[in-house]
Design an enzyme around this catalytic site. Structure first.
Site, PDB file in Angstrom:
ATOM      1  NE  ARG A  17       2.719  -5.750  11.218  1.00  0.00           N
ATOM      2  CZ  ARG A  17       3.252  -5.285  10.089  1.00  0.00           C
ATOM      3  NH1 ARG A  17       2.602  -4.386   9.379  1.00  0.00           N
ATOM      4  NH2 ARG A  17       4.427  -5.696   9.677  1.00  0.00           N
ATOM      5  NE  ARG A  56       6.269  -0.892   9.980  1.00  0.00           N
ATOM      6  CZ  ARG A  56       5.137  -0.827   9.271  1.00  0.00           C
ATOM      7  NH1 ARG A  56       5.113  -0.112   8.160  1.00  0.00           N
ATOM      8  NH2 ARG A  56       4.064  -1.460   9.664  1.00  0.00           N
ATOM      9  CE  LYS A  64      -2.065  -1.167   3.864  1.00  0.00           C
ATOM     10  NZ  LYS A  64      -1.390  -2.456   4.149  1.00  0.00           N
ATOM     11  NE  ARG A  96      -4.511  -1.731   9.965  1.00  0.00           N
ATOM     12  CZ  ARG A  96      -3.487  -1.209   9.316  1.00  0.00           C
ATOM     13  NH1 ARG A  96      -3.569  -0.034   8.770  1.00  0.00           N
ATOM     14  NH2 ARG A  96      -2.371  -1.875   9.229  1.00  0.00           N
ATOM     15  NE  ARG A 138       7.660  -2.870   5.916  1.00  0.00           N
ATOM     16  CZ  ARG A 138       6.376  -2.645   6.120  1.00  0.00           C
ATOM     17  NH1 ARG A 138       5.689  -1.937   5.260  1.00  0.00           N
ATOM     18  NH2 ARG A 138       5.787  -3.139   7.176  1.00  0.00           N
TER      19      ARG A 138
HETATM   20  P1  AP5 Z   1       4.816  -1.614   1.774  1.00  0.00           P
HETATM   21  O1  AP5 Z   1       4.485  -0.754   0.636  1.00  0.00           O
HETATM   22  O2  AP5 Z   1       5.585  -1.052   2.900  1.00  0.00           O
HETATM   23  O3  AP5 Z   1       3.498  -2.380   2.298  1.00  0.00           O
HETATM   24  P2  AP5 Z   1       2.244  -1.843   3.120  1.00  0.00           P
HETATM   25  O4  AP5 Z   1       1.043  -2.472   2.541  1.00  0.00           O
HETATM   26  O5  AP5 Z   1       2.282  -0.366   3.246  1.00  0.00           O
HETATM   27  O6  AP5 Z   1       2.550  -2.564   4.487  1.00  0.00           O
HETATM   28  P3  AP5 Z   1       2.457  -2.035   6.007  1.00  0.00           P
HETATM   29  O7  AP5 Z   1       3.174  -3.081   6.842  1.00  0.00           O
HETATM   30  O8  AP5 Z   1       2.895  -0.619   6.120  1.00  0.00           O
HETATM   31  O9  AP5 Z   1       0.983  -2.161   6.276  1.00  0.00           O
HETATM   32  P4  AP5 Z   1       0.301  -2.338   7.623  1.00  0.00           P
HETATM   33  O10 AP5 Z   1      -1.077  -2.250   7.164  1.00  0.00           O
HETATM   34  O11 AP5 Z   1       0.617  -3.533   8.410  1.00  0.00           O
HETATM   35  O12 AP5 Z   1       1.001  -1.257   8.531  1.00  0.00           O
HETATM   36  P5  AP5 Z   1       0.653   0.237   8.885  1.00  0.00           P
HETATM   37  O13 AP5 Z   1       1.887   1.006   8.874  1.00  0.00           O
HETATM   38  O14 AP5 Z   1      -0.504   0.688   8.088  1.00  0.00           O
HETATM   39  O15 AP5 Z   1       5.610  -2.884   1.151  1.00  0.00           O
HETATM   40  C1  AP5 Z   1       6.043  -3.945   1.973  1.00  0.00           C
HETATM   41  C2  AP5 Z   1       7.398  -4.482   1.482  1.00  0.00           C
HETATM   42  O16 AP5 Z   1       7.223  -5.154   0.235  1.00  0.00           O
HETATM   43  C3  AP5 Z   1       8.454  -3.404   1.200  1.00  0.00           C
HETATM   44  O17 AP5 Z   1       9.704  -3.908   1.574  1.00  0.00           O
HETATM   45  C4  AP5 Z   1       8.383  -3.182  -0.327  1.00  0.00           C
HETATM   46  O18 AP5 Z   1       9.633  -2.794  -0.855  1.00  0.00           O
HETATM   47  C5  AP5 Z   1       7.978  -4.563  -0.806  1.00  0.00           C
HETATM   48  N1  AP5 Z   1       7.095  -4.539  -1.973  1.00  0.00           N
HETATM   49  C6  AP5 Z   1       6.005  -3.742  -2.168  1.00  0.00           C
HETATM   50  N2  AP5 Z   1       5.385  -4.045  -3.324  1.00  0.00           N
HETATM   51  C7  AP5 Z   1       6.088  -5.077  -3.881  1.00  0.00           C
HETATM   52  C8  AP5 Z   1       5.947  -5.828  -5.091  1.00  0.00           C
HETATM   53  N3  AP5 Z   1       4.948  -5.583  -5.972  1.00  0.00           N
HETATM   54  N4  AP5 Z   1       6.845  -6.802  -5.341  1.00  0.00           N
HETATM   55  C9  AP5 Z   1       7.872  -7.052  -4.459  1.00  0.00           C
HETATM   56  N5  AP5 Z   1       8.068  -6.354  -3.310  1.00  0.00           N
HETATM   57  C10 AP5 Z   1       7.164  -5.385  -3.019  1.00  0.00           C
HETATM   58  O19 AP5 Z   1       0.150   0.069  10.381  1.00  0.00           O
HETATM   59  C11 AP5 Z   1       1.040  -0.281  11.427  1.00  0.00           C
HETATM   60  C12 AP5 Z   1       0.297  -0.391  12.733  1.00  0.00           C
HETATM   61  O20 AP5 Z   1      -0.326   0.869  13.053  1.00  0.00           O
HETATM   62  C13 AP5 Z   1      -0.846  -1.399  12.776  1.00  0.00           C
HETATM   63  O21 AP5 Z   1      -0.382  -2.701  13.073  1.00  0.00           O
HETATM   64  C14 AP5 Z   1      -1.719  -0.806  13.892  1.00  0.00           C
HETATM   65  O22 AP5 Z   1      -1.174  -1.094  15.142  1.00  0.00           O
HETATM   66  C15 AP5 Z   1      -1.593   0.683  13.664  1.00  0.00           C
HETATM   67  N6  AP5 Z   1      -2.637   1.205  12.748  1.00  0.00           N
HETATM   68  C16 AP5 Z   1      -2.432   1.783  11.536  1.00  0.00           C
HETATM   69  N7  AP5 Z   1      -3.600   2.141  10.966  1.00  0.00           N
HETATM   70  C17 AP5 Z   1      -4.565   1.772  11.838  1.00  0.00           C
HETATM   71  C18 AP5 Z   1      -5.979   1.849  11.808  1.00  0.00           C
HETATM   72  N8  AP5 Z   1      -6.639   2.374  10.769  1.00  0.00           N
HETATM   73  N9  AP5 Z   1      -6.677   1.358  12.865  1.00  0.00           N
HETATM   74  C19 AP5 Z   1      -6.026   0.827  13.917  1.00  0.00           C
HETATM   75  N10 AP5 Z   1      -4.703   0.704  14.013  1.00  0.00           N
HETATM   76  C20 AP5 Z   1      -3.971   1.189  12.983  1.00  0.00           C
HETATM   77 MG    MG Z   2       2.494   1.018   4.863  1.00  0.00          MG
END
Ligand code: AP5
Ligand code: MG
Ligand code: ZN
Length: 217
Positions: free
Chosen positions: A171, A160, A13, A88, A127
């Protein structure tokens, strides 16, 4: 243009959002990034959120909804926004609906990036993120040029805390229990488009932009 990027942890994402904002000229709103920034700065919000992020659990809805509503009120969201990692839960989606309704706005599209669990774990473990500017890399799929150093700002590139295998798996489980129901929620509103997230990064971007254009011409 008001868009949501939906998808499991590590689906890509954030990676796709970075490409999209350049083309679409709307801000990316990543709730995860907002929490990590607050944790780093030790703000009261960061203190409240830290344990949830460390454990791979969701931050309580009331807290998240308030932050997003405040963010959406800012001027740069007037022409639209790209939500990354919000909503979410169904409760968050309903809160977003009421915010939009109150402000006479509509959602345009929900892009659901689909990636299988095995791939998600590989992406999580490999990552790396820049401590200074937040740029995202992957040891195999998107490596930095100089080991441990961010290509764009020269900062330190680290893993991270919640990308350890155990927390990444947690997660994914939380995603399946709490977030997956949103697929049906937005399908029933005819807003959902599913994208194959298992392809090369640039191919995923192309597929996303194709959907966006088809829905805006
Ligand atoms: P990346 O683009 O970083 O993936 P992402 O989908 O953004 O993954 P996140 O881990 O950031 O999502 P998340 O939903 O768990 O965490 P968030 O920060 O939102 O890509 C991932 C990896 O793959 C990278 O290394 C990239 O290079 C590689 N890659 C990407 N595309 C690729 C491809 N096509 N081919 C090969 N490699 C690829 O949330 C973190 C925490 O915050 C949650 O656990 C929760 O505690 C809290 N939180 C956040 N939002 C909320 C909410 N709305 N409600 C409640 N708690 C929340
Ligand atoms: Mg992200
Ligand atoms: Zn950097």
């Amino acid at each position: 243009m008001r868009l949501i990027l939906l998808g499991p942890p590590n689906a890509g994402k954030g990676t796709q959002a970075k490409q999209m904002v350049e083309e679409l000229k709307v801000p990316q709103i990543s709730t995860g990034d907002i929490f990590r920034k607050n944790i780093k700065e030790g703000t009261p919000l960061g203190v409240k959120a830290k344990n949830y992020l460390d454990e791979g659990l969701l931050v309580p809805d009331e807290l998240v909804v308030q932050i997003v509503n405040d963010r959406l009120d800012q001027d740069d969201c007037r022409n639209g926004f790209l939500l990354d990692g919000f909503p979410r839960t169904v409760a968050q989606a309903k809160a977003l609906d009421s915010y939009l309704e109150k402000n006479n706005l509509n959602l345009d599209l929900v892009l659901n990036i689909h990636v299988e669990k095995d791939t998600l774990i590989k992406r999580a473990i490999g990552r790396r993120v820049c401590k200074s500017c937040g740029a995202t890399y992957h040891i195999d799929f998107q490596p930095v040029q100089i080991d441990g150093i961010c290509d764009s700002c020269g900062g330190n590139v680290v893993q991270r805390d919640d990308d350890k295998k155990e927390t990444a798996e947690k997660r994914i489980q939380v995603y399946m229990d709490e977030t997956q129901p949103l697929i049906e929620y937005y399908q029933s509103k005819s807003l959902l488009k599913t994208i194959n997230g298992e392809q090369e990064i640039s191919q995923v971007t192309d597929d996303i932009m194709k959907e966006v254009k088809e829905n805006f011409q």
